[in-house]
Design an enzyme around this catalytic site. Sequence first.
Site, PDB file in Angstrom:
ATOM      1  N   GLU A 196       0.812  -1.219   0.000  1.00  0.00           N
ATOM      2  CA  GLU A 196       0.000   0.000   0.000  1.00  0.00           C
ATOM      3  C   GLU A 196       0.847   1.272   0.000  1.00  0.00           C
ATOM      4  O   GLU A 196       0.596   2.214   0.760  1.00  0.00           O
ATOM      5  CB  GLU A 196      -1.001  -0.041   1.165  1.00  0.00           C
ATOM      6  CG  GLU A 196      -1.976  -1.206   0.989  1.00  0.00           C
ATOM      7  CD  GLU A 196      -2.957  -1.384   2.140  1.00  0.00           C
ATOM      8  OE1 GLU A 196      -2.883  -0.639   3.127  1.00  0.00           O
ATOM      9  OE2 GLU A 196      -3.799  -2.308   2.040  1.00  0.00           O
ATOM     10  N   GLU A 314      -4.880  -8.420  -1.722  1.00  0.00           N
ATOM     11  CA  GLU A 314      -5.431  -8.360  -0.363  1.00  0.00           C
ATOM     12  C   GLU A 314      -6.836  -7.793  -0.435  1.00  0.00           C
ATOM     13  O   GLU A 314      -7.063  -6.746  -1.038  1.00  0.00           O
ATOM     14  CB  GLU A 314      -4.550  -7.491   0.538  1.00  0.00           C
ATOM     15  CG  GLU A 314      -5.021  -7.424   1.988  1.00  0.00           C
ATOM     16  CD  GLU A 314      -4.156  -6.502   2.848  1.00  0.00           C
ATOM     17  OE1 GLU A 314      -2.917  -6.623   2.772  1.00  0.00           O
ATOM     18  OE2 GLU A 314      -4.713  -5.644   3.560  1.00  0.00           O
TER      19      GLU A 314
END
Length: 515
Positions: A196, A314
Amino acid sequence: MALRAIACLILVSLFSVALAEYVDVRVRGVVSIASTDDNFICATLDWWPTDKCDYNQCPWGKAGIFNLDLENKTLINAIKAFNTLRIRIGGSLQDQVTYGFGYGVKECNRFKKQESGLFGFSGGCLDQERWDEVNQFFNKTQAKLMFGLNALHGKKADPSDKILWVGDWDARNARDLMQYTISKGYPVESYELGNELCGGGVAARIEAEQYAKDMKKLKQVVTELFPNPTKRPKVLGPGGFYDKKWFNEFLQATGPGVLDGVTHHTYNLGAGVDATLINKIQDPFYLEQSSQTYYDVANSVREFAPWTDPWVGEAGGAYNSGGKDVSHTFANGFWYLDQLGMTAAYSHKVFCRQALIGGNYALLNTTSFIPNPDYYGALLWHRLMGQKVLSTVHYGSPYLRAYTHCSKKKPGVTLLLINMSNSTTFDVEILPEFEVQSETKSTGAPKREEYHLTPEGGNIQSDVVLLNGTPLKLTKSSDIPEMQPKLVDPTSAISVAPDSFVFVSIKDFHAPACA
């Protein structure tokens, strides 16, 4: 009184009729519209310590990599039931993990609470002993290891933009980890760089061109250490939320021959504390919105990196550890199974569920390790749904969702039917959209196999799921129970009860795409 009783009976009859709807589901079997990896189903393990808390609760317990009981029999059996389950080790803290190998690390300590640290924690160190234990665990369960590397190693925060990290990635520590791993003969299926950090980032971010440069360096290291291409781990990235401009620049700058998979994350249900979560999870109009993201990611990859494929690296549904009264219950399957069907249809090769264990959204209970309802949905998908995806449409209620794949390791097709309505039963007839003689209506055709998943007591927030009316519970020896289908006359309609999921395998559906 007699007239009133008759009137009531008529009203009840009319109401009952209104609760049943016949739907023709059309499956185009001439060509497949997409294909998945054989290990499409993937689950994650995270680094969170026991004191990771959200909304005044700390739902991770001892599920983090440093604390997880890797000898737990239920955990081992749950993974082994897949034969091969892809497991990603990564998450928010992965870009603060160093590896206790080689000469670069003098101290090897675990995470500690630290206000100035990313996500409120200090850095942590993976020592040799724990890495050995992790790999022995993967060997024992025959799981495929997807390992997330620290992409911030060697970088520093930009003084003028604290969330932006600058400088080249220092690959030496990752190389030391890989060299040790090779020396021990541990198979790592893939390495993913960063978590991220793309687009606007979460706690930190890296510019697209710099990330591409770092990714090329990882590919160079992997190629040098694994000269045999057949034994070389995949290289994956960027492992974050899709930002069209950033992703396109990153893929262009990375170029061919680097990425083996383009990973992105999705938490499309919003915050775990959202009081409307239970409504979103059963709203087909809300869930359908995420299809735009999957389409856009696939389009970016097709346009700027056609040599590779998109992966969901994810996906936990609701972020910040999920919803405590929703994400571990039967209800979450409306989101999860629908996302599996949707992403497969949009050319995604892999879907990694956050998490295998830990938080409120785990496939296994964080303390008892007993499977939550979504575990069984994932296992049935893995066993029944093959790699080829077929076009599936119907013009009935939007609360009936339908997805079709060629069956896995057997003839015919398997459909997933999801009934998001809490009041309507859908009686479904499957119609092949191609001119090939089918035995589906023949009385001599093999029985249809049906797996009906419903919540215990009709409560969609139950942790117990029924298969064809029988609760799925571990055996006395902590093994996953057998999951046998109900055998049904192939000439009858498929009855999909309210608040239920049905996997349907039809052996005599002769789709040319599945030949």
